[in-house]
Design a protein around this motif. Sequence first.
Motif, mmCIF file in Angstrom:
data_model
loop_
_atom_site.group_PDB
_atom_site.id
_atom_site.type_symbol
_atom_site.label_atom_id
_atom_site.label_comp_id
_atom_site.label_asym_id
_atom_site.label_seq_id
_atom_site.Cartn_x
_atom_site.Cartn_y
_atom_site.Cartn_z
ATOM 1 N N GLN A 173 37.153 12.084 15.525
ATOM 2 C CA GLN A 173 37.565 10.868 15.873
ATOM 3 C C GLN A 173 39.054 10.823 14.671
ATOM 4 O O GLN A 173 40.135 12.146 14.714
ATOM 5 C CB GLN A 173 37.404 9.738 14.432
ATOM 6 C CG GLN A 173 35.101 10.151 14.839
ATOM 7 C CD GLN A 173 34.767 9.167 13.800
ATOM 8 O OE1 GLN A 173 34.460 9.681 13.018
ATOM 9 N NE2 GLN A 173 33.931 7.682 13.954
ATOM 10 N N GLN A 190 39.347 14.684 13.283
ATOM 11 C CA GLN A 190 37.831 14.670 11.829
ATOM 12 C C GLN A 190 37.084 15.601 12.434
ATOM 13 O O GLN A 190 36.181 15.386 13.661
ATOM 14 C CB GLN A 190 38.005 13.160 11.663
ATOM 15 C CG GLN A 190 37.462 13.395 10.614
ATOM 16 C CD GLN A 190 38.130 13.962 8.926
ATOM 17 O OE1 GLN A 190 38.857 13.216 9.557
ATOM 18 N NE2 GLN A 190 37.261 14.978 8.275
ATOM 19 N N GLU A 193 33.714 17.077 7.318
ATOM 20 C CA GLU A 193 34.619 16.685 6.266
ATOM 21 C C GLU A 193 35.576 17.432 6.235
ATOM 22 O O GLU A 193 35.985 17.238 4.862
ATOM 23 C CB GLU A 193 33.453 17.035 5.498
ATOM 24 C CG GLU A 193 31.929 16.341 5.105
ATOM 25 C CD GLU A 193 31.156 16.590 3.521
ATOM 26 O OE1 GLU A 193 32.084 17.791 2.641
ATOM 27 O OE2 GLU A 193 30.566 16.346 2.552
ATOM 28 N N GLU A 195 39.605 17.801 8.371
ATOM 29 C CA GLU A 195 40.785 16.676 9.306
ATOM 30 C C GLU A 195 41.115 18.479 9.972
ATOM 31 O O GLU A 195 41.031 19.617 9.319
ATOM 32 C CB GLU A 195 41.846 16.654 8.868
ATOM 33 C CG GLU A 195 41.653 15.200 7.814
ATOM 34 C CD GLU A 195 42.588 13.932 7.606
ATOM 35 O OE1 GLU A 195 42.526 13.171 7.300
ATOM 36 O OE2 GLU A 195 43.816 15.320 7.119
ATOM 37 N N GLU A 216 38.955 13.745 3.609
ATOM 38 C CA GLU A 216 38.419 12.896 4.900
ATOM 39 C C GLU A 216 38.526 11.239 4.606
ATOM 40 O O GLU A 216 38.050 10.787 3.457
ATOM 41 C CB GLU A 216 36.663 12.826 4.739
ATOM 42 C CG GLU A 216 35.767 12.072 5.605
ATOM 43 C CD GLU A 216 34.313 12.468 5.159
ATOM 44 O OE1 GLU A 216 33.601 12.559 6.359
ATOM 45 O OE2 GLU A 216 34.108 13.138 4.586
ATOM 46 N N TYR A 217 39.049 10.772 5.811
ATOM 47 C CA TYR A 217 38.787 9.629 5.017
ATOM 48 C C TYR A 217 37.603 7.969 6.631
ATOM 49 O O TYR A 217 37.711 8.567 7.640
ATOM 50 C CB TYR A 217 40.631 8.230 5.470
ATOM 51 C CG TYR A 217 40.311 6.904 5.527
ATOM 52 C CD1 TYR A 217 40.960 6.801 4.205
ATOM 53 C CD2 TYR A 217 40.076 6.415 6.360
ATOM 54 C CE1 TYR A 217 40.734 5.386 3.996
ATOM 55 C CE2 TYR A 217 40.432 5.365 6.150
ATOM 56 C CZ TYR A 217 40.489 4.314 4.750
ATOM 57 O OH TYR A 217 40.422 3.300 5.081
ATOM 58 N N ALA A 218 37.113 7.251 6.012
ATOM 59 C CA ALA A 218 36.917 6.945 6.157
ATOM 60 C C ALA A 218 36.293 5.403 6.544
ATOM 61 O O ALA A 218 35.909 4.910 5.433
ATOM 62 C CB ALA A 218 34.412 7.625 6.211
ATOM 63 N N SER A 219 36.076 4.795 6.885
ATOM 64 C CA SER A 219 35.319 3.169 7.214
ATOM 65 C C SER A 219 35.150 2.847 7.939
ATOM 66 O O SER A 219 35.900 3.005 9.230
ATOM 67 C CB SER A 219 37.526 2.749 6.956
ATOM 68 O OG SER A 219 37.592 1.679 7.066
ATOM 69 N N ASN A 224 37.669 6.096 10.917
ATOM 70 C CA ASN A 224 37.866 7.547 10.447
ATOM 71 C C ASN A 224 38.260 8.868 11.144
ATOM 72 O O ASN A 224 39.196 8.140 12.237
ATOM 73 C CB ASN A 224 36.477 8.411 10.640
ATOM 74 C CG ASN A 224 34.953 7.561 10.271
ATOM 75 O OD1 ASN A 224 35.229 6.232 9.258
ATOM 76 N ND2 ASN A 224 33.722 8.081 10.598
ATOM 77 N N GLY A 225 38.978 9.000 9.801
ATOM 78 C CA GLY A 225 39.407 10.550 10.154
ATOM 79 C C GLY A 225 41.669 10.130 10.182
ATOM 80 O O GLY A 225 42.154 9.274 9.777
ATOM 81 N N ASP A 508 39.503 7.282 19.314
ATOM 82 C CA ASP A 508 38.707 8.257 18.514
ATOM 83 C C ASP A 508 37.408 9.494 18.751
ATOM 84 O O ASP A 508 36.130 9.238 17.925
ATOM 85 C CB ASP A 508 37.848 7.428 17.565
ATOM 86 C CG ASP A 508 36.975 5.962 17.939
ATOM 87 O OD1 ASP A 508 37.316 6.123 18.819
ATOM 88 O OD2 ASP A 508 36.688 5.719 16.449
#
Length: 520
Positions: A173, A190, A193, A195, A216-219, A224-225, A508
Amino acid sequence: MSQSFSIETKSVRWWPAAAILTLASLVILFIWGFLEAPRQEKNIISAFVFIASTALLLIWWCFLSRIRMRLRLGAVVSLVAVLGLATQIFEIVGVSGDLVPIIRLKSEKVQEMPSDSTPVPASIPSTGTVEEVQSSFPQFLGPDRNAILTGIALSSEQIQTAPQELWRQAVGQGWSGFVVEGSLAYTQEQEGEKEAVTCYQLASGTLIWKFTYSAEYASVIAGNGPRSTPTIAGDYLLTLGSTGVLTCLERFSGKLIWSHDVVQENGAGIPEWGVSASPLVAGKEVTVPVGDKGKNGLQVFNLETGSLIRSYPSISSSYSSPILARWDDHTQMLYMHHRGVAGFAVDRDEKLWDMAWGNHYPDVALPLVLPGMKVFISSGYGVGCSLLQLKVNHDELWSVETIWKHRSMKAKFTNLVTRDGYVYGLDDGMMACISLEDGTRQWKDGRYGHGQMFLLDNVMMVLSEKGDIIWMEINPREAKVISQWHALDGKTWNPPCLAWPYLLLRNDQEAVCYQFSISK
């Protein structure tokens, strides 16, 4: 003596339902016919109208309709059962650029990033099936970071015929794009957990090496990613992750040379939708924004050692990337930060000028550097665009004036291009052309969503949010589509990469590489 009895049956009360539906229809008509607002705000308001109308209709049905109780209860139970079943079958996996939910069957297999990370020797063997690229694509939006690819002119056959698909495969992602040099392509993904910075063989899509680190960035809304695109600088590869991890890698092996967590080091915060800027490399210097509300705004590092060269005054990061502007004897760095646009000296830690711009929504599109020390800027979310005039006096003091401001071009995710006094781009998801002289719109046609585009020598390429490639004439008089073909499934926010004759696209979920035919 006999006595008769009669039972009075009350008729169904339909008028409240009719009133609710009529009022809701009028509100929707006003929203989409008369309300001046960004498309995503119209979608949000429309969703509230739908929810409120549904709730009122449910209240009417249960308590005011006078329909037989057994029928009312049966309908409510059936509705609850259907909704419960739907939540077990479907899931919301994100939203479009206009905040429309993207729904997917839960049974659909989610593609995973390839797990094979075994490096191969730095001397990459050639497959013999793919030629070397004729033009490299070393950074975000191409060699000059402006989405203009000079020296590439497509023939009529190349425009009318979809190129050959070389390979297609799953990727991790993220909204990063590809960059290409020689026979290697790089991107960011991604992996659980972590990158990952990944290197693929252009000929086959084979994973050459992978470098990972914890981040990790998630939304659900933003996805994500990692969101930025790598930058190639000779034998170095620079990346900036979604949480602010800046890395410098050896390009052929993936070996870490140096790294900084620029957000943490500056006591800053991660922007709401993740760190999105792509590293800017000029000579031996690497410049990146360093987060939201930190002690510094941007920082410059030595390309080879990672040592800090300078820090610029504090500004809040947005989602744009820094660029260089050159006018005769004057060179400065431009950056669209949160609620403004500013210019910075390239040889000292000084902010030369700063102008308020935008609203509380993100600023994404890069400024356009124009002759005569002019700068064009644009933002989505109803903000619009403006042409700026920069001036400098004998004391080297800079000032900025607004030549004109207009709502004719509202670039949300897309980056705009300019040719012969006109600007082309996606205005809140629709292709448009405006005049640089006064900002007046020349035309607006074709809803392609929040994608990206390139300007070639003789044609415009638009990558739609749905993964379509659209070839358009560079024509300020009318919107003329020459051809269109579907290239990639799923929401495609990632910037494309055209390292002639190869077109690399990704989103993604998957990546694909196409090769254009080359006339001998």
